[in-house]
Design an enzyme around this catalytic site. Sequence first.
Site, PDB file in Angstrom:
ATOM      1  N   LYS A  19     -17.151 -15.810  45.088  1.00 43.92           N
ATOM      2  CA  LYS A  19     -17.872 -15.912  46.359  1.00 43.92           C
ATOM      3  C   LYS A  19     -17.577 -17.247  47.047  1.00 43.92           C
ATOM      4  CE  LYS A  19     -21.504 -12.919  44.531  1.00 43.92           C
ATOM      5  NZ  LYS A  19     -22.845 -12.837  43.919  1.00 43.92           N
TER       6      LYS A  19
ATOM      7  N   GLN B 201     -28.385 -15.128  42.481  1.00 43.62           N
ATOM      8  CA  GLN B 201     -27.466 -14.485  41.540  1.00 43.62           C
ATOM      9  C   GLN B 201     -28.252 -13.858  40.397  1.00 43.62           C
ATOM     10  OE1 GLN B 201     -24.045 -14.344  41.979  1.00 43.62           O
ATOM     11  NE2 GLN B 201     -24.061 -12.898  40.272  1.00 43.62           N
TER      12      GLN B 201
ATOM     13  N   ASP C 163     -27.818 -10.549  50.808  1.00 43.05           N
ATOM     14  CA  ASP C 163     -27.630  -9.503  49.802  1.00 43.05           C
ATOM     15  C   ASP C 163     -28.316  -8.212  50.221  1.00 43.05           C
ATOM     16  OD1 ASP C 163     -25.940  -9.966  47.687  1.00 43.05           O
ATOM     17  OD2 ASP C 163     -27.389 -11.168  46.564  1.00 43.05           O
TER      18      ASP C 163
ATOM     19  N   GLY D 229     -26.648   7.786  40.902  1.00 46.41           N
ATOM     20  CA  GLY D 229     -27.380   6.536  40.651  1.00 46.41           C
ATOM     21  C   GLY D 229     -28.344   6.263  41.784  1.00 46.41           C
TER      22      GLY D 229
ATOM     23  N   SER E  67     -30.235   3.100  41.916  1.00 50.29           N
ATOM     24  CA  SER E  67     -30.691   1.710  41.816  1.00 50.29           C
ATOM     25  C   SER E  67     -30.954   1.133  43.201  1.00 50.29           C
ATOM     26  CB  SER E  67     -29.637   0.850  41.111  1.00 50.29           C
ATOM     27  OG  SER E  67     -28.529   0.636  41.962  1.00 50.29           O
TER      28      SER E  67
ATOM     29  N   GLY F 147     -15.462  -4.360  44.082  1.00 54.49           N
ATOM     30  CA  GLY F 147     -15.860  -5.762  43.876  1.00 54.49           C
ATOM     31  C   GLY F 147     -15.401  -6.697  44.984  1.00 54.49           C
TER      32      GLY F 147
END
Length: 904
Positions: free
Chosen positions: A60, A104, A129, A176, A178, A280
Site C-alpha cells: 500500500k 489494518q 476501506d 460468501g 462477509s 489483490g
Amino acid sequence: MCHIKIQLGFILLSCALRQVRERLKKDVEQMKLQDPNFRPGLVVLQVGDRDDSNLYISMKLKAAAEIGINATHMRLPKTATEEEILHSITEVNENSSVHGLIVQLPLDSIHKIDTEKVTNAVAPEKDVDGLTSINAGKLARGDLGDCFLPCTPNGCMELIRQTGVSVAGKRAVVIGRSKIVGAPMHDLLLWSHATVTTCHSKTTDLPGEVGKADILVVGIGKAEMVKGEWIKKGAVVIDCGINHVPDETKPSGKRVVGDVHYASAKEQAGFITPVPGGVGPMTVAMLMANTVLGAKRFLESHQPGKWNISYTKLNLQKPVPSDIVISRSCVPKPIDRLAREVGLLSDEVELYGKTKAKVQLNIIKRLQAQPDGKYVVVTGIPAFFCFLSTGGAAGGGYSQVIPMEEFNLHLTGDIHAITAANNLVAAAIDARMFHESTQSDKALYNRLVPLSGGQRKFSPIQINRLKKLGIEKTDASTLTEDEITRFARLDIDPSSVTWQRVLDTNDRFLRKITIGQSPTEKGYTREAQFDITVASEIMAVLALTSSMEDMRQRLAKMVVATSRSGQPITTEDLGVSGALTVLMKDAIKPNLMQTLEGNPVFVHAGPFANIAHGNSSILADKIALKLVGPEGFVVTEAGFGADIGMEKFFNIKCRYSGLRPHVVVLVATVRALKMHGGGPIVTAGMPLPKEYIEENLELLENGCSNMKKQIENAQHFGVPVVVAVNAFKTDTEAELDLICSIAKAAGAFDAVRCSHWAEGGAGAVALGQAVQRASEAPSNFKFLYDLELPITDKIRIIAQKIYGADDIELLPEAQHKVELYTKQGFNNLPICMAKTHLSLSHEADKKGVPTGYVLPIRDIRASVGSGFLFPLVGTMPTIPGLPTRPCFYDIDLDPETEQVNGLF
C-alpha cells in the site's frame, strides 16, 4: 485456446491497473495545480507486527508513493489497548492533512479488542476501506456517490468492467457473505442491475447455483473449493480467496491458491483472475482511488468563499430595545458549527465554550496558495457621538456581536495574558536594577549563570545577549572580567524607564505612584505609573505580528529603558522575551464569534487608538481574507476618527501586513457633523440639546467640512471612499440627503444612508452594494510618507496633510528624542501620532476643520517591538478613572440562572 485466454486475463489485469494508476496520478497533479501545497494524505494504522500485515502495508505504501499520496504507517505495539487504539484513530480523524485512514486487520494485540467498534471509530469521510456501518449502510441503500465503496468489491467491479462484459441483466453469483467482500459485492452488483444470488455455507446446491452464473465472485476462504466443472462456459470468474496449501517444491513448503480450482476453472471461464496477482493488486489500486476521492471531496468542500452557511432571522422590534435585550433575544449558533460553515477544520479550532473559539495559525499555511478576498476598512468622523451610538465595543442595536456579555467581559483571556506579560517585564526591570545596585559584578554574574552539576551554563537567551555584545563565547568559565561586567550589568538609567505597569481596571489613583516602599527593597524607590492594559506595547505587538516567530522577535525588540551610556535596553537584554512568548502563545490566535444574524466575526487585539495604532490584528485579517475567497469581503475597523485610526491603518498596519485595501468606508452621522458645525457641548447622561434632534441644515452643512476633510485624507492614499450615513429616527430626509450630496461632491465614490442599527443587515444592503461597486473601481494605493525621511519630516507630513496644521513645533524633550532615536537606529520606523480623537487638531474643543495652528510635539517615545515611534501631542490620561456613579452599581449576577444583569 486456454493459454491465450490466460494471457488475455493477465493483459487485461495489467492494463486495468495501469489505467487506474495513470488516472490517479493525473488527479493528484490536478489537485496540486489547484493548491501547490496540497497532497492527498493516507494513514495505515497497524497494531502488532504480523508478517502478512507488514507485507500488505508495504504494498500500500509503495502504491501510494507511485501516485503521489503522502502515506504514513502508524504502528502501535501488541500491548496497545482498545482505548489507545481509539485515541489514535481520533487523532487521525481530526488531522485535516489526512484524507484516508485504514485500520489494518487483524488487530494483533494481547488485549481483547472489539474490531467492529474500532473500524466504526474511523470518520466515515476518511473510511477509504469502506468498512464503517455508515458507508456500508449507504452502499446497501444505493447511495454509491455519497460513500466509499469497499476496496476489494470495487476492485472486482473494475476487473469485470475491463472484460467488456456488461453487468446489467446478467446473473451474478457471490459466494460468501462477509462484511468485507461478500455482502458489499452483492450490493454493488445489484445496483449495477445484475440479478444477484448470494451463496454461503448453508446453500443446498452450490454447484447448481454456480452453474447459472454469468459472473461469479468467490470469497469464501476455502482453498480451491469451486471446481471447473461447476462453472458456466464463458463466465467471468473473480477469485478473491487467498489460501496457503502445502507444496514441497516451494522454499517455504507452501503456496498461495484461491478459492477457485484454477487449473480446471480456466478451461470453462471466459475470464478468470489469477491468485496471487489478481484481485489483490486491484484492491490496493481501489484503496488509492478512494484516498484520492477523499482528497477531492475535501478540496471541494473547503473551497475558500464557498460557504454553506445558515443565517439567523432577526425578529425586529420597534422601538428598538436595548442592546442587551436584543443580544439575549437571539440564540447564537454553536461556534463549532459556524467554524465548519466558513471552512475551518476541526483541528484548526479551539473551543472556548459554545459561543467562542480560537483559530489555530496553521490555517495560514493550509490556505496560503488561495487568493485573497476584497479588503475594506471602516473608519469614522471624530466625535463624542461615536460612543453614544454604539454602546459597548460589540456594536449596537441589531448590528452587534453576540453574546454581548462574553464579548465585553473576559472573552478568551487575551487581555489577561497581555496584563501578565506586561507586568512581568515591569517586575524584571525593577528587580534587575535592584540586584545590580546591591551586588558586585562577580556576585551578579554568578547568580545570573548559576552552577548546575558543577558547571555554569548560559541559557539560550543569554547566548543571544553575548552575541549582541560581540562576545563569541559559550563557555561561562572563559569570560574576562570586562566581559563579565558588560554581560551582567545592564546599567539602566532609572529616569529613562519608559515601561509602565498595566491594569484592565479604571483606577485614577494609579496614574502616578511610588514603588519600592517596602523595607526589603532597601530604599530603592522611584516614581512610576499604571496604564490601561490596551495601552501596553504588547497589545500593539499582538495586533501587528504576522506569526509566532515574528511575535517572538517583536517581543524581544521592545525597548524598556536606556543605559547610562545611552544604549537601548530590550526585553531580550532582560532575559524575559522567551517567557513573554509563552504567556502570549494562546493570545496570538484570533477569536471567532458571530453577529446577531450568524455571520462570522474575528475579535482580536485592541491597541489603544490614542497612543498605539487602534486596529485589529493583521493575523485575523489575513486568515479572514483567505476564508472568504476572491469574491468575498473582509471588513476591518480602524479605531476612532479617520485622522487617527485610518491614517495609522494605512501607514503602519498596511506596511507590516503587505495588504492593500480596496475601499474605505467613512461612517458619518447627522449629530456628529452638527457638533463639528458648532453645535453645543454634549454632556454624558444629560438630554441632547435640541440642535441635535431637530432639523438644522445650516449647522449640518457647516459640520460637513470635517467630513470633506476626512474624504480628502482617505484620497491621499489612493483608495475609493464610500460614505455610510448612519440614520437615526430624529434625522430628517433633507439632512440625510444633504450629507450624501456634499460627500459625493467632495469626491466620495458614493454616499448612502444606512439603518442597520434598527434593521440589521437589511438596513445596510445599499451600503454593501456601493462597497462592491467601489471595490471594482480603479485605485492607486500609496503611503503618505517614505520611511527613509527624517523623523521630524514624517511628523510634519502627517500634521500638515492629515490634520491641516501649518507646521509642527518640537518641544525640548521631543527634540532630544529625535536625536536619541536617530542615534539608536530607530529613525526609519513609521510614525504613530498620540493625540486626542475629538478633533483634527491637538485641542479637543476645536471642531470642524481647524486651520492656522502649529501642532506641538511635547515628547516622542519608541515602541520598537511594535515597530513605530509615537509622538505625544498634548496630554491625555493613559488609564481612565471612575466617575461619581460607576456602572458597577447596576451590575450583578443572578445566582440561579447565572445571568449577568446591568452590564448594559
